[in-house]
Write an enzyme that holds these catalytic residues in place. Sequence first.
Site, PDB file in Angstrom:
ATOM      1  N   SER A   3      -0.563   4.590 -11.515  1.00  0.00           N
ATOM      2  CA  SER A   3       0.367   4.396 -10.243  1.00  0.00           C
ATOM      3  C   SER A   3       1.304   4.707 -10.150  1.00  0.00           C
ATOM      4  CB  SER A   3       0.274   2.432 -10.937  1.00  0.00           C
ATOM      5  OG  SER A   3       0.917   1.882  -9.840  1.00  0.00           O
ATOM      6  N   LYS A  47      -5.410  -1.727 -13.801  1.00  0.00           N
ATOM      7  CA  LYS A  47      -5.389  -1.019 -12.506  1.00  0.00           C
ATOM      8  C   LYS A  47      -5.674  -2.147 -10.863  1.00  0.00           C
ATOM      9  CE  LYS A  47      -3.096   2.091  -9.757  1.00  0.00           C
ATOM     10  NZ  LYS A  47      -3.626   1.968  -8.856  1.00  0.00           N
ATOM     11  N   HIS A  73      -3.996  -4.944 -10.963  1.00  0.00           N
ATOM     12  CA  HIS A  73      -2.629  -4.322 -11.252  1.00  0.00           C
ATOM     13  C   HIS A  73      -1.832  -3.785  -8.932  1.00  0.00           C
ATOM     14  CE1 HIS A  73       0.405  -0.974  -9.410  1.00  0.00           C
ATOM     15  NE2 HIS A  73       0.906  -1.054  -9.741  1.00  0.00           N
ATOM     16  N   ASN A  74      -3.904  -3.432  -9.206  1.00  0.00           N
ATOM     17  CA  ASN A  74      -3.386  -3.845  -7.227  1.00  0.00           C
ATOM     18  C   ASN A  74      -4.040  -4.857  -6.468  1.00  0.00           C
ATOM     19  OD1 ASN A  74      -3.546  -0.941  -7.683  1.00  0.00           O
ATOM     20  ND2 ASN A  74      -4.565   0.249  -6.409  1.00  0.00           N
ATOM     21  N   GLU A  85      -0.404  -6.055  -5.920  1.00  0.00           N
ATOM     22  CA  GLU A  85       0.494  -5.574  -5.613  1.00  0.00           C
ATOM     23  C   GLU A  85      -0.056  -5.724  -3.959  1.00  0.00           C
ATOM     24  OE1 GLU A  85      -0.499  -0.775  -5.912  1.00  0.00           O
ATOM     25  OE2 GLU A  85      -1.130  -0.602  -3.425  1.00  0.00           O
TER      26      GLU A  85
HETATM   27  C1  6PG Z   1      -0.787   2.493  -7.225  1.00  0.00           C
HETATM   28  C2  6PG Z   1      -1.219   1.972  -5.919  1.00  0.00           C
HETATM   29  C3  6PG Z   1      -2.246   3.737  -5.505  1.00  0.00           C
HETATM   30  C4  6PG Z   1      -2.624   3.099  -4.162  1.00  0.00           C
HETATM   31  C5  6PG Z   1      -3.752   2.146  -4.145  1.00  0.00           C
HETATM   32  C6  6PG Z   1      -3.936   0.978  -3.392  1.00  0.00           C
HETATM   33  O1  6PG Z   1      -0.690   1.831  -7.769  1.00  0.00           O
HETATM   34  O2  6PG Z   1       0.030   3.866  -7.293  1.00  0.00           O
HETATM   35  O3  6PG Z   1      -1.848   1.272  -5.564  1.00  0.00           O
HETATM   36  O4  6PG Z   1      -3.079   3.540  -5.785  1.00  0.00           O
HETATM   37  O5  6PG Z   1      -1.943   2.790  -3.090  1.00  0.00           O
HETATM   38  O6  6PG Z   1      -5.080   3.002  -3.659  1.00  0.00           O
HETATM   39  O7  6PG Z   1      -4.689   1.665  -2.271  1.00  0.00           O
HETATM   40  P1  6PG Z   1      -5.025   0.751  -0.664  1.00  0.00           P
HETATM   41  O8  6PG Z   1      -3.565  -0.153  -0.242  1.00  0.00           O
HETATM   42  O9  6PG Z   1      -5.738   1.505   0.092  1.00  0.00           O
HETATM   43  O10 6PG Z   1      -6.064  -0.406  -1.292  1.00  0.00           O
END
Ligand code: 6PG
Length: 468
Positions: free
Chosen positions: A130, A184, A187-188, A191
């Site tokens: 990430s 991960k 994590h997303n 995010e």
């Molecule tokens: C990170 C991000 C990176 C990317 C993802 C999410 O942790 O650096 O999460 O991995 O932004 O691919 O992308 P999407 O918004 O396109 O699903």
Amino acid sequence: MAVASMGLIGVGTMGSALALNIAENGHPIALYNLDPSTIDALISEAGELASKLTKTESPADLVSKMSAPRAIILLVPAGAPVDATIDALLPHLAPGDTIIDGGNSDFRETQARTAKVEAAGFNFLGVGVSGGAEGARRGPSMMVGGSPSAWEPIRPVLEAIAAKHEGDPCVAHLGPDGAGHFVKTVHNGIEYADMQLIAETYGLLRDGEGRAPADIAPLFDRWNEGALRSYLTEITGKILAAVDPNTGKPVVDVIVDKAGQKGTGRWTVIEAIRMGQSASIIEAAVGARVLSSERDTRQVAANILNAEPETDDVSFNEADLESALLSARILAYAQGFRILHAASDEFGWDLDYARVAEIWREGCIIRSALLDDIATAFRGDLPEGRLILSDFFAPLLAKHIGALRRVVAQAVLAGLPVPALSSALSWYDEIRQARGTADLIQGQRDFFGAHSFLRLDQEGSHHGPWRS
Ligand code: 6PG
């Protein structure tokens, strides 16, 4: 002649940045990309690091130019390209070689790939990376899954290239096979949630108060000095302040309001629900992205579904917005850690939640001031891993939740959408309800399907007197 023991396949934006980071840390690296011109461009712009970068012509050529034991990082799109690359490498590897998938792979695919590559006699690590291109170049946060014997030899390199929090490398071996990619993925998911919470807050000021981006930007800059300090808060201030050089307008005002997604947020929700966990804030964020992409429908509906707001009072107290965002962010992290807890139980990973929080403190997209406190809470005596019940977070939420309540109530009355903020509030209110309303659900289930229910005052399963 062997030029490197490190290799990298997939020299796109992330791959280029990671290759430079590895080279800068003293490791020559062999590179392969389907489109060779990206490697030429990288080498020509690499300055003194160029001597550490070697272009190769195919996966087989890459392996032949490396010395064993090899560590080959894949940064190719998730899914079929990962399998195709593994298949191209396998016939050329030697025992002790390791394939490292650094993409956003589905953890189930990582589990299957680990089994396949290990059965062929080689090592496999699934590593969530990430931090975007900047993180890959200056130090990403990395979540590693795989066998300890595969991790230990590669550990010094990954610790060297990782982001550091007060000297502590933001990389850890979290468990076997898919554990790193699962962490991960979550994590997303967090995010997605945090981005949506921030976007809703911006929307309240833009649509509720009619404020211009340049007027909202300083608010995020200021919040970034306090409890909301985080990478996403910081870049929001910068994005809102940016001006489009072509038109002179704020950049956000010329960006189409359709958000893309590659799947990790959705996977978080799917896995959470499959394991019986609520991921309502993350789900709201995924749903909001889906609806955002239905721009045509929204354009039509805006003229038909024009409900009058129930209030003319659409000014938001800035301190309330800050507190609302803070409490919702805490709740989003809490949902994420509960999902990790469920997966750890189901797959027997024995995840170290404190360590997960620690390696998210720098380098990654969701790095924030809260993660140190989250790590400390997990190091303490948390009731069954429940973050929001900790001595630190329970009172903090109690202090700020009123603001979330006021902001959501005001937004709802004003007809402004706050799916993630309101999901956060509802989740908080549900989880603290000692007696919920599922008594009625159970009554309904028993009424129409004789599913039976438990009684508070007697043992065993029971039916209601519906037919009498
Ligand atoms: C990170 C991000 C990176 C990317 C993802 C999410 O942790 O650096 O999460 O991995 O932004 O691919 O992308 P999407 O918004 O396109 O699903």
